[in-house]
Every structure is written in C-alpha cells, then in structure tokens.
Design an enzyme around this catalytic site. Structure first.
Site, short mmCIF file in Angstrom:
data_model
loop_
_atom_site.label_atom_id
_atom_site.label_comp_id
_atom_site.label_asym_id
_atom_site.label_seq_id
_atom_site.Cartn_x
_atom_site.Cartn_y
_atom_site.Cartn_z
N CYS A 140 0.82 -1.21 0.00
CA CYS A 140 0.00 0.00 0.00
C CYS A 140 0.85 1.26 0.00
O CYS A 140 1.34 1.69 1.06
CB CYS A 140 -0.93 -0.02 1.20
SG CYS A 140 -1.86 1.48 1.37
N CYS A 182 -0.52 4.09 2.22
CA CYS A 182 -0.31 3.94 3.67
C CYS A 182 1.15 4.18 4.03
O CYS A 182 1.44 4.79 5.05
CB CYS A 182 -0.67 2.53 4.14
SG CYS A 182 -2.11 1.83 3.38
N ASP A 183 2.06 3.67 3.21
CA ASP A 183 3.45 3.59 3.65
C ASP A 183 4.43 4.46 2.86
O ASP A 183 5.59 4.59 3.26
CB ASP A 183 3.93 2.12 3.55
CG ASP A 183 3.05 1.20 4.39
OD1 ASP A 183 2.53 1.67 5.41
OD2 ASP A 183 2.89 0.04 4.01
#
Ligand code: NAP
Length: 319
Positions: free
Chosen positions: A145, A148-149
């Site tokens: 992701c 997200c990261d």
C-alpha cells in the site's frame, strides 16, 4: 442471537452501495464491515489503500479513496444501516434463516446473527510473492500500500513489483517521496493501460527491470535492504539494493468462509447469475468477490446496487 432481514458482509463500494439501497428500501440492513486488524480486509476495503481516484463519476477534481468510503458509509448510516466491526468466521447456508458467526462473539458454539437474505461483498486482497521472511518484513520495508506507507520512504531507493495499473499507480505515487522507483516486471511489455504507461515512461524517477522476478528478500536487523532478481530468460541473478518493496501483482477473492457452500470458479471467485444471485437461493454476491474482470470502484458500486434490488425483489417473492 440477533435476526436481520438483510446482512451484508463487506464494506467496500459494493457492500456500502448495497447498504444504501437496502436501507432506503426499509430493509434495515446490517453491514459486517471487517476488522481494522489487517490491510487486506479492513473496513472500507481496497479503496482505503488507494490514493486519488480520478475516474469515479461525479468528482471532476478526483478524491481520495478513504474519503469516498467515509462518505459512502455515512450515506448508508443516514438511511438506517447498522454496522458491526467484526469478521465473519463461519456461515450456515443450508437452511433459512441463514446463520453467521462473527469474530467478536464470546461463545462460538451459537451463531451471533441470522438473516433472511445475505449479500456477500467481501472483495479481494493483494496477492503476495510467497517468499521467505515476507510476513516478517511487512511494515519493515515491504508493503502492498503506497498510500499507507509511501511517506516512510522519503529520499530512498525503492521498487515496485508488477506490470499492471496497480503497479504503475503505486510507482507514480511513490515518486513523490522516493529518490528512485524501480518497476520490476516479469515480461518486457506492461499490462497497464496506455495512459498509465505514458505517465510512468515520462517520469524521471522511474526505471524498469524487465524480464525479472524477485526470488529473495534481504534484510539487516529485520529491515529490508535489497532483493535478488532472477532474469526470466537467462536465470542470471542480480542484486537490487532497495529499502522498500511494494508488491502490486494482483488480487485474490476473500471467499474462504464460503468455500464449499457457494459455487465458485477455479480462482475462488463466486459465480453469480441472473444479476447477483448465487448458487444458493437468498444469497447474493456483488463487487470484486464475483468480478475478476472489471474490478473498478464504480462497477463494484453498480453491482452493489443490483444486489440490493435483487434482494428486495427476492424478499417480496418470499413473503
Ligand atoms: P493485473 O492487471 O492483474 O496486473 C498484475 C501484474 O502483476 C501483471 O503485470 C502480472 O504480470 C504481474 N504478476 C502477477 N503475478 C505475478 C508474480 N507472481 N510475480 C511477478 N509478477 C506477477 O492487476 P492490477 O494491476 O492489480 O489491476 C487489476 C485491475 O484493476 C485491472 O483491471 C486494472 O486496470 C484495474 N486498476 C485500475 C486502476 C486505474 O484505473 N487507476 C488502478 C489500479 C488497478 P503479467 O503482465 O506478466 O501477467
């Protein structure tokens, strides 16, 4: 044990659209939305792991995936849908009403819920590479992701595996943070759409490793330091020093609890017919869990609407 007319399993665009429609039809649906314990089946589904959505009609400037899902959830709640933050652990579909067991119930001997009609909208999850130490390195250099990261890889050299739209979308997003992004693809032509290819080819931070597969992950102090690449033609191994690896090689349907109960294809996708009907009367399927072809937020939402209408008509036909 609580009884509902309609239970919807899954809270992506398919499940939430089905919730909006069944709630507006006064069917008081309950959505079992998943658990925030993992990236693959968290509430809101895959769009919670997506960056900007530019092709959902009605939003000319685009919007972020999580924002779209928050709006859909609020819309379903507004019309009376209820939500249960849990996973379904077991279903009994051989007699009516259908029975469901959920991860939050104390006594697993009795079902927590029963329903007259069931909508399965459990979506799909990222496929992983199945390499040694893959699980340990998730969150320590390995990710599925970028949204997200990506932030954690500022100024670093990182890589993305895959040649489809997801891989290119992740790679393009990651160039906002990373020093360089290498796309590792097992062939010498991309599967992604032309527009995404053009964007990737014209981005200075993106480079390509063609005809390569990742065969090993290397780490130091439990943090990714590099990967071994194998040439698909010569089998020659090379080392690529990257501190981040994003896996974007496709998806697998979340159908484990329905295996052996509902008719599925070889890849485990639920087979739907006559709209969203499944092999069991009163059980309906919508979204990515029954669609490996289109897999778009808008097609998932559209099939969620279809499932709600199918349920409404089916319930009418039963009473
Ligand atoms: P996909 O189109 O199935 O692409 C998967 C890619 O991963 C392919 O290039 C495939 O290689 C590669 N791959 C599969 N298994 C592999 C393995 N074990 N090792 C190495 N590489 C492997 O999946 P996707 O990119 O997730 O896209 C799914 C659908 O969503 C598509 O219809 C796509 O158009 C859509 N989508 C659209 C957008 C957008 O419009 N913005 C964004 C994301 C996704 P091969 O090419 O050799 O098979």
């Amino acid at each position: 044990m609580e009884h509902k007319k309609v239970i919807i399993v899954g809270s992506g665009p398919a499940g939430l659209t089905a919730a909006i429609y069944t709630a507006r039809a006064d069917l008081e649906p309950m959505v079992i939305e998943g658990e925030p314990s993992s990236t693959s089946d968290q509430p809101g589904g895959q769009l919670m792991l997506t960056t900007e959505i530019e092709n959902f009609p009605g939003f000319p400037e685009g919007l972020m995936g999580p924002e779209l899902m928050t709006n859909m959830r609020a819309q379903a709640e507004r019309f009376g849908a209820s939500f249960k933050t849990a996973k379904v652990t077991k279903v009994l579909l051989d007699s009516s009403p259908f029975a469901l067991y959920t991860s939050d119930q104390q006594d697993q001997n009795e079902p927590a819920l029963t329903c007259d009609a069931l909508i399965v909208a459990t979506g799909a999850r990222s496929i992983m590479l199945n390499l040694e130490s893959e699980n340990e390195l998730i969150g320590h250099g390995l990710s599925t992701c970028a949204t997200c990261d990506g932030f954690f890889f500022r100024g670093q050299d990182i890589a993305v595996v895959g040649g489809g739209d997801s891989a290119l979308e992740e790679a393009l997003f990651l160039t906002k943070f990373a020093n360089s992004v290498t796309i590792i693809h097992r062939r010498d032509t991309l599967r992604a759409s032309k527009i995404m290819q053009d964007r990737a080819f014209s981005n200075e931070k993106i480079r390509f490793e063609w005809n390569k597969t990742v065969t090993a992950l290397h780490s130091k102090d439990s943090v990714l330091t590099g990967v071994t690449l194998e040439d698909t033609a010569t089998y020659e191994n090379t080392m690529l020093n990257v501190t981040g690896l994003f896996v974007a090689i496709g998806h697998s349907p979340n159908t484990d609890v329905f295996k052996g109960l509902l008719e599925m294809d070889d890849a485990g996708y639920i087979i739907s017919h006559s709209g969203t009907h499944t092999s069991i009367d009163g059980v309906f399927a919508c979204g990515d869990v029954q669609d490996h072809k289109y897999r778009q937020a808008i097609t998932a939402a559209g099939s969620g609407c279809m499932a709600a209408i199918d349920v409404e008509r089916w319930l009418e036909s039963q009473h």
